[in-house]
Design a protein around this motif. Sequence first.
Motif, short mmCIF file in Angstrom:
data_model
loop_
_atom_site.label_atom_id
_atom_site.label_comp_id
_atom_site.label_asym_id
_atom_site.label_seq_id
_atom_site.Cartn_x
_atom_site.Cartn_y
_atom_site.Cartn_z
N TRP A 58 0.81 -1.22 0.00
CA TRP A 58 0.00 0.00 0.00
C TRP A 58 0.85 1.27 0.00
CZ3 TRP A 58 -4.63 -1.41 -1.21
CH2 TRP A 58 -5.08 -2.69 -0.81
N TYR A 59 2.16 1.17 0.30
CA TYR A 59 2.99 2.36 0.33
C TYR A 59 3.12 3.01 -1.06
CZ TYR A 59 4.63 1.82 5.16
OH TYR A 59 4.71 1.74 6.54
N LEU A 60 3.61 2.26 -2.01
CA LEU A 60 3.84 2.81 -3.35
C LEU A 60 3.31 1.92 -4.48
CD1 LEU A 60 7.46 4.32 -3.12
CD2 LEU A 60 5.29 5.55 -3.16
N GLU A 61 3.37 0.60 -4.32
CA GLU A 61 3.00 -0.29 -5.40
C GLU A 61 1.52 -0.15 -5.78
OE1 GLU A 61 5.97 -4.08 -4.84
OE2 GLU A 61 4.54 -3.63 -3.25
N PHE A 62 0.67 0.03 -4.78
CA PHE A 62 -0.75 0.25 -5.05
C PHE A 62 -0.95 1.49 -5.90
CE2 PHE A 62 -4.60 2.59 -3.71
CZ PHE A 62 -5.57 1.71 -4.18
N TRP A 63 -0.28 2.58 -5.56
CA TRP A 63 -0.44 3.83 -6.30
C TRP A 63 0.20 3.73 -7.68
CZ3 TRP A 63 -4.00 6.76 -4.46
CH2 TRP A 63 -4.29 6.71 -3.09
N ALA A 64 1.25 2.93 -7.79
CA ALA A 64 1.84 2.71 -9.12
C ALA A 64 0.84 2.05 -10.06
CB ALA A 64 3.10 1.84 -8.99
N GLN A 65 0.07 1.10 -9.55
CA GLN A 65 -0.94 0.44 -10.38
C GLN A 65 -2.13 1.36 -10.65
OE1 GLN A 65 -0.19 -2.47 -11.78
NE2 GLN A 65 1.74 -2.22 -10.66
N ILE A 66 -2.40 2.28 -9.76
CA ILE A 66 -3.48 3.25 -9.97
C ILE A 66 -3.15 4.18 -11.14
CG2 ILE A 66 -4.58 5.30 -8.99
CD1 ILE A 66 -5.81 2.84 -7.87
N PHE A 67 -1.91 4.68 -11.18
CA PHE A 67 -1.53 5.67 -12.19
C PHE A 67 -1.13 5.04 -13.52
CE2 PHE A 67 -0.48 8.25 -8.29
CZ PHE A 67 -1.49 9.18 -8.48
N ALA A 68 -0.78 3.75 -13.54
CA ALA A 68 -0.22 3.12 -14.73
C ALA A 68 -1.09 3.22 -15.99
CB ALA A 68 0.11 1.65 -14.44
#
Length: 486
Positions: free
Chosen positions: A372-382
């Motif tokens: 949830w730190y960064l990988e989740f947001w990476a998939q959100i913006f991809a």
Amino acid sequence: MSTIRLTLIILQPSLINFLTSFTNGAITIGLPTIAQSIGLPRALYLWPTSVLGLTSGAILLIAGSVADIIGARIVELVGVLFLGAFTLACGLSKTGVQLVLSRALQGVGFAMHLPASVSLVAAAVPPGRARNIGFACLGLSQPLGFSVGLVVGGVILERAGWRTSFYVSGSLMLIAAIVAIWTLPRVKAGPKDASEAPWWKKLATQVDWLGGGLVGAGLAILAYVLAILSADLISIRSTTTASLLASSLFLLTCFPLWMHYRVRSGKVALIPNGLWKSLPFAATCVMVALAYGMINAMELFSSLYFQEVQKFSVITTSLYLLPNLLVGTLINLNVGIFVDRVPVRWLTTISCLLCALSPLFMAVLNPTWPYWYLEFWAQIFAPISGNVLFTVGLIVVSERFPENTQALAGAVFNTVGQFGQSLGIGLVQVVALGVMGKGDDDQEEGGKELRGYRAGFWTMFAYMGVCALFAVVGLRNVAKVGLKKQ
């Protein structure tokens, strides 16, 4: 036409896009298992995923020209039958060679389907918001299918085996081909001033076979070289690789010269050189190539990162990629509805910058950090930029071609996208392999693999920075697209 008929005309090709991309996603998530099952060598790991784009990209322009001459409906029906048959053949494959060959023939059917689907939607749906939504559905179906393939394909892999995904997809394609006989419209073939000559004479005189062969062979050889390098970077030193690269560049250089000759001779040209003088058209093609390369490389490298660096299971990896699916779906649906209301320059620029955050987050994160730190947001913006640019790009490209050559317009757009996908995945893989091959294994968790993946993510970040620059410069004189014609 009635609303129900128009809906079916849009949904049928969108379903085919979805199912084809679903198999791509299923292969991506299940690649290690598939390779072990059929004895696929490590050197051929990327071939099942890349060969479809290679073969489809090689003949898209020819397929688009043929569809404009003999009719998009018949080309669509034959293409879907091809797709369904060889999707089933993928599931029946017993060796790596059989799988790669079946995927290559899948690409032939996909090349027939893509431009025909654009022509069918353009012919049935008038310009304006309705057509924008139709194009958005065509765009939505591809990344949506790929993402669903990553998620659901992983679950099917664990529960029923990897072949099941191909059996289900192939069967549904064949059913869709049968239903399409009644749902697809009969689009008038050929230019408005076309003669009553037999169709085979029109194919001989009105299709630029040599031009299609030049650009198709050039792009296919270049994609092949990138696939070779992505499997073994040392092969760049071989004379075979150098010869193939030189041949590709020669063919691609000959293409604009041939286009110049065709135009001066008053003959049909696939992509007249004058089109590239339009800055919005040229910039859009570059942006679509860059965005397609980034979004596909991001999905592939994220899947491998979760499994090979963080050692997560296939099902966990599928769930971690789920936000990509959901966000991509929402964006594409909304772009089709609102694209004619928002200045396209800022829409594309902001989407590129937001998308650039995805590889940036993956490049700087520590593998031990929670998802949830960064990988989740990476998939959100991809998926943001790729989904925005599909609809915007298809509208911009189709508006540069006459209404009676919309299949060729779809072929040009999809050729750019397929080439961008091959180039993006190949280039990122080459960078990752180059970094992995340098130095000794370090003490950080992940070792060489982690360094390689980080280098790949930084490459994707640079990709999106260049894409944003083209959006700012190339679309500076474009206000809005997809407006209804009076």
